[in-house]
Design a protein around this motif. Structure first.
Motif, PDB file in Angstrom:
ATOM      1  N   LEU A 219      -5.275  -1.695  40.323  1.00 24.65           N
ATOM      2  CA  LEU A 219      -5.807  -3.054  40.521  1.00 24.65           C
ATOM      3  C   LEU A 219      -4.829  -3.917  41.307  1.00 24.65           C
ATOM      4  CD1 LEU A 219      -8.075  -5.096  39.880  1.00 24.65           C
ATOM      5  CD2 LEU A 219      -6.860  -5.629  37.748  1.00 24.65           C
ATOM      6  N   ALA A 220      -3.532  -3.756  41.009  1.00 19.76           N
ATOM      7  CA  ALA A 220      -2.519  -4.546  41.734  1.00 19.76           C
ATOM      8  C   ALA A 220      -2.602  -4.256  43.227  1.00 19.76           C
ATOM      9  CB  ALA A 220      -1.128  -4.208  41.194  1.00 19.76           C
ATOM     10  N   GLY A 221      -2.788  -2.975  43.563  1.00 24.11           N
ATOM     11  CA  GLY A 221      -2.899  -2.617  44.982  1.00 24.11           C
ATOM     12  C   GLY A 221      -4.141  -3.209  45.606  1.00 24.11           C
TER      13      GLY A 221
ATOM     14  N   GLY B 158      -2.903   9.606  43.285  1.00 23.56           N
ATOM     15  CA  GLY B 158      -2.944   9.415  44.737  1.00 23.56           C
ATOM     16  C   GLY B 158      -3.038   7.973  45.170  1.00 23.56           C
ATOM     17  N   LEU B 159      -2.534   7.042  44.336  1.00 20.41           N
ATOM     18  CA  LEU B 159      -2.578   5.633  44.755  1.00 20.41           C
ATOM     19  C   LEU B 159      -1.800   5.493  46.069  1.00 20.41           C
ATOM     20  CD1 LEU B 159      -2.024   3.676  41.412  1.00 20.41           C
ATOM     21  CD2 LEU B 159      -4.159   4.509  42.433  1.00 20.41           C
ATOM     22  N   SER B 160      -2.309   4.675  46.973  1.00 21.91           N
ATOM     23  CA  SER B 160      -1.717   4.648  48.324  1.00 21.91           C
ATOM     24  C   SER B 160      -0.573   3.659  48.438  1.00 21.91           C
ATOM     25  CB  SER B 160      -2.811   4.261  49.320  1.00 21.91           C
ATOM     26  OG  SER B 160      -3.343   3.006  48.916  1.00 21.91           O
ATOM     27  N   HIS B 161      -0.233   2.975  47.339  1.00 23.95           N
ATOM     28  CA  HIS B 161       0.948   2.090  47.378  1.00 23.95           C
ATOM     29  C   HIS B 161       1.913   2.626  46.319  1.00 23.95           C
ATOM     30  CE1 HIS B 161      -1.979   0.625  44.426  1.00 23.95           C
ATOM     31  NE2 HIS B 161      -0.920   0.318  43.678  1.00 23.95           N
ATOM     32  N   PRO B 162       3.202   2.641  46.599  1.00 22.47           N
ATOM     33  CA  PRO B 162       4.138   3.246  45.648  1.00 22.47           C
ATOM     34  C   PRO B 162       4.219   2.467  44.334  1.00 22.47           C
ATOM     35  CG  PRO B 162       5.302   2.197  47.450  1.00 22.47           C
ATOM     36  CD  PRO B 162       3.861   2.159  47.805  1.00 22.47           C
ATOM     37  N   VAL B 163       4.487   3.203  43.257  1.00 20.54           N
ATOM     38  CA  VAL B 163       4.703   2.622  41.924  1.00 20.54           C
ATOM     39  C   VAL B 163       6.086   3.075  41.477  1.00 20.54           C
ATOM     40  CG1 VAL B 163       3.939   2.591  39.513  1.00 20.54           C
ATOM     41  CG2 VAL B 163       2.240   2.624  41.358  1.00 20.54           C
ATOM     42  N   VAL B 164       6.959   2.128  41.191  1.00 15.19           N
ATOM     43  CA  VAL B 164       8.353   2.453  40.862  1.00 15.19           C
ATOM     44  C   VAL B 164       8.661   1.957  39.449  1.00 15.19           C
ATOM     45  CG1 VAL B 164      10.778   2.039  41.472  1.00 15.19           C
ATOM     46  CG2 VAL B 164       9.069   2.387  43.277  1.00 15.19           C
TER      47      VAL B 164
ATOM     48  N   ALA C 191       6.896   6.780  40.392  1.00  9.74           N
ATOM     49  CA  ALA C 191       5.974   7.363  39.415  1.00  9.74           C
ATOM     50  C   ALA C 191       4.982   8.252  40.158  1.00  9.74           C
ATOM     51  CB  ALA C 191       5.238   6.262  38.668  1.00  9.74           C
ATOM     52  N   SER C 192       4.627   9.376  39.526  1.00 10.52           N
ATOM     53  CA  SER C 192       3.756  10.352  40.212  1.00 10.52           C
ATOM     54  C   SER C 192       2.333   9.856  40.363  1.00 10.52           C
ATOM     55  CB  SER C 192       3.753  11.664  39.428  1.00 10.52           C
ATOM     56  OG  SER C 192       5.068  12.061  39.163  1.00 10.52           O
ATOM     57  N   VAL C 193       1.981   8.764  39.708  1.00  9.97           N
ATOM     58  CA  VAL C 193       0.603   8.252  39.816  1.00  9.97           C
ATOM     59  C   VAL C 193       0.291   7.861  41.261  1.00  9.97           C
ATOM     60  CG1 VAL C 193       1.217   5.853  39.379  1.00  9.97           C
ATOM     61  CG2 VAL C 193      -1.025   6.711  38.661  1.00  9.97           C
ATOM     62  N   ALA C 194       1.382   7.612  42.031  1.00 11.21           N
ATOM     63  CA  ALA C 194       1.176   7.141  43.411  1.00 11.21           C
ATOM     64  C   ALA C 194       1.997   7.975  44.389  1.00 11.21           C
ATOM     65  CB  ALA C 194       1.596   5.680  43.509  1.00 11.21           C
ATOM     66  N   GLU C 195       1.750   7.684  45.687  1.00  9.23           N
ATOM     67  CA  GLU C 195       2.503   8.363  46.736  1.00  9.23           C
ATOM     68  C   GLU C 195       3.963   7.919  46.689  1.00  9.23           C
ATOM     69  OE1 GLU C 195       0.972  10.451  48.658  1.00  9.23           O
ATOM     70  OE2 GLU C 195      -1.097  10.029  48.071  1.00  9.23           O
ATOM     71  N   VAL C 196       4.852   8.813  47.122  1.00 14.42           N
ATOM     72  CA  VAL C 196       6.267   8.445  47.253  1.00 14.42           C
ATOM     73  C   VAL C 196       6.446   7.966  48.688  1.00 14.42           C
ATOM     74  CG1 VAL C 196       8.627   9.312  47.288  1.00 14.42           C
ATOM     75  CG2 VAL C 196       7.041  10.069  45.499  1.00 14.42           C
ATOM     76  N   MET C 197       6.708   6.686  48.873  1.00 17.27           N
ATOM     77  CA  MET C 197       6.837   6.148  50.225  1.00 17.27           C
ATOM     78  C   MET C 197       7.576   4.821  50.165  1.00 17.27           C
ATOM     79  SD  MET C 197       2.825   5.130  50.443  1.00 17.27           S
ATOM     80  CE  MET C 197       2.852   4.112  51.877  1.00 17.27           C
TER      81      MET C 197
ATOM     82  N   VAL D  41       4.234  -1.647  43.434  1.00 19.05           N
ATOM     83  CA  VAL D  41       4.281  -2.202  42.071  1.00 19.05           C
ATOM     84  C   VAL D  41       5.530  -1.673  41.378  1.00 19.05           C
ATOM     85  CG1 VAL D  41       3.057  -2.468  39.882  1.00 19.05           C
ATOM     86  CG2 VAL D  41       1.761  -2.132  41.989  1.00 19.05           C
ATOM     87  N   LEU D  42       6.322  -2.596  40.842  1.00 14.62           N
ATOM     88  CA  LEU D  42       7.493  -2.227  40.043  1.00 14.62           C
ATOM     89  C   LEU D  42       7.148  -2.499  38.582  1.00 14.62           C
ATOM     90  CD1 LEU D  42      10.052  -4.160  42.258  1.00 14.62           C
ATOM     91  CD2 LEU D  42      10.061  -1.694  41.991  1.00 14.62           C
ATOM     92  N   PHE D  43       7.389  -1.517  37.729  1.00 10.17           N
ATOM     93  CA  PHE D  43       7.178  -1.732  36.299  1.00 10.17           C
ATOM     94  C   PHE D  43       8.535  -1.677  35.590  1.00 10.17           C
ATOM     95  CE2 PHE D  43       2.758  -2.101  35.656  1.00 10.17           C
ATOM     96  CZ  PHE D  43       2.061  -1.187  36.433  1.00 10.17           C
ATOM     97  N   ASP D  44       8.859  -2.749  34.876  1.00  9.02           N
ATOM     98  CA  ASP D  44      10.062  -2.721  34.024  1.00  9.02           C
ATOM     99  C   ASP D  44       9.625  -2.115  32.700  1.00  9.02           C
ATOM    100  OD1 ASP D  44      12.025  -3.203  32.173  1.00  9.02           O
ATOM    101  OD2 ASP D  44      12.307  -5.325  32.682  1.00  9.02           O
ATOM    102  N   ILE D  45      10.093  -0.887  32.445  1.00  7.31           N
ATOM    103  CA  ILE D  45       9.606  -0.162  31.261  1.00  7.31           C
ATOM    104  C   ILE D  45      10.632  -0.161  30.140  1.00  7.31           C
ATOM    105  CG2 ILE D  45       8.128   1.314  32.673  1.00  7.31           C
ATOM    106  CD1 ILE D  45      10.206   3.580  32.183  1.00  7.31           C
TER     107      ILE D  45
END
Lengths: 115, 155
Positions: B82-84, B110-116, B24-30, B91-95
């Motif tokens: 908040l999770a970070g 720019g969250l520093s932990h990836p969101v998938v 997700a673009s809300v966070a870094e891709v890493m 963080v994995l979100f089942d959508i």
């Protein structure tokens, strides 16, 4: 796979789902998050477990965790009984009593110094 | 198009699973990895805490249909943040049941932990691991985009 399972929800749940457990509770009950290994599910309880206090609000009645050094609290910021090794003073848990007070090792409270 | 993620799930004592999701673009891709822990959607609110979490885990949150949570305590982006802050490496979100989530998590923060984001059959397999195992480890990798083949173009 998602089904509206309110009719076979665990006790006390108003709505629930397969993976998250309770999503909302029936009136008067408290919503509590319970961790079971990898899983965390919602449950509905009539009284909150030790180390938590029930907090009622318009959106949701829920169990709120007391502070880490508190065993029983009136609300998140006012402790009624501290965990072992802490003294209770004005709703706070202290490792040591302030100089102007005397530690009572029986009640584990800080008392006024009697001259 | 969004960057794809490879999600390798290694349940304790069972065969690994390889699933796919989208960053997700809300966070870094890493890439990221850690112990898999499921969190209830209502756990990512300011009032609740989880006393069993040691930092360094990967969260999985199964989102419910929006009409089941009419007064969300926080936006999804703030829940991911908040999770970070509570120690999640990713963080994995089942959508599957909340397709609006993809939009909510598309604005860069720019969250520093990836969101998938994960959904459908892959999400069902992942939640099956959560339901039927006590422990699992997760590795999130960035799926390499196919390099453009070299054409010898003569004009």
């Amino acid at each position: 796979m998602h089904r509206n399972m309110s009719q076979i929800c665990p006790g006390g749940c108003a709505t629930c789902s397969e993976y998250n457990g309770c999503m909302s509770c029936k009136p008067r009950l408290f919503f509590h998050l319970e961790r079971r290994d990898m899983k965390q599910i919602g449950v509905c309880v009539s009284s909150c477990p030790p180390g938590h206090v029930g907090q009622r609000s318009r959106e949701r009645n829920e169990c709120i965790k007391c502070k880490a050094d508190c065993e029983a609290c009136f609300n998140k910021n006012f402790c009624m009984k501290c965990k072992n090794g802490f003294y209770l003073h004005h709703g706070k848990c202290l490792e040591n009593c302030p100089d102007w007070l005397e530690p009572n090792n029986h009640t584990m409270e800080c008392n006024e110094i009697v001259h | 198009s969004a960057q794809k993620a490879i999600i390798r799930v290694i349940p304790f004592k069972l065969e690994p699973l390889t699933l796919e999701g989208v960053f997700a673009s809300v966070a870094e891709v890493m890439p990221a990895e850690g112990k898999l822990l499921q969190f209830h959607p209502l756990s990512l609110c300011n009032t609740s805490e989880d006393e069993h979490t040691v930092p360094g885990f990967v969260s999985i949150v199964k989102l419910e249909r929006p009409q089941r949570d009419l007064h969300p305590c926080l936006s999804l982006a703030n829940k991911a943040k908040l999770a970070g802050e509570r120690g999640a490496h990713a963080v994995l979100f089942d959508i599957t049941d909340d397709e609006s989530a993809a939009d909510q998590l598309s604005k860069p923060r720019g969250l520093s932990h990836p969101v998938v984001l994960i959904w459908g059959h892959d999400a069902e397999l992942l939640m099956g691991v959560v339901n039927n195992n006590r422990e699992a480890h997760v590795k999130i990798e960035v799926k390499e985009m196919p390099a453009w083949p070299d054409y010898d173009v003569w004009i």
